[in-house]
Motif scaffolding. Structure first.
Motif: not given
Length: 154
Positions: A112-119
């Motif tokens: 979820e952290i990775v998704l948030e940053k990539l978004y």
């Protein structure tokens, strides 16, 4: 401490020095049996930061694995190596903060952290990472995710 020359366990500390900004201590020792002088080092042994997998297995946090996944998502996108490096550092820092007390984080939290940053960085990379991370069961789930990204852009 066992003497490296004669094997005796009797020694005395002659001198101690703090090294590496307090991370370790260097000790000069003398064997009481044979008078041989030797050096030993003391360092705090920290419990490694762990990632809890979906099946409850635990494995050490692997920065290279995280970086490789992000690089794969950002492949052929106009994102600099420096930006990727900063992104990995931000994600690693956030993961460490989230798991500070237990020294572990779940793969779900990390994802979820990775998704948030990539978004925030690149929507195509977000979709690429989400498709691998979220294990879409059908084309409809994938299309729904893409539409959600499109709606958020507007």
């Amino acid at each position: 401490m066992r003497c490296p020359l004669c094997g005796s366990l009797d020694d005395k500390v002659i001198e101690s020095r703090t090294m590496a900004n307090g991370e370790s201590i260097r000790r000069r020792r003398e064997c009481l049996a044979c008078s041989y002088r030797f050096t030993s080092y003391e360092k705090i042994e920290e419990k490694p930061f762990m990632v809890v997998k979906r099946d409850e297995r635990r494995q050490p946090f692997d920065r290279q694995k995280l970086e490789k996944g992000i690089e794969r998502a950002l492949e052929k996108r106009s994102v600099t190596t420096g930006t990727i490096e900063n992104l990995v550092i931000e994600i690693e820092d956030q993961a460490m903060l989230n798991g500070k007390t237990t020294r572990e984080i779940t793969t779900e939290q990390l994802g979820e952290i990775v998704l948030e940053k990539l978004y925030k960085l690149d929507k195509v990379a977000y979709i690429r990472f989400a498709s691998a991370y979220k294990h879409f069961e059908s084309l409809e789930e994938f299309i729904t995710e893409v539409k959600n990204v499109e709606r958020a852009k507007k």
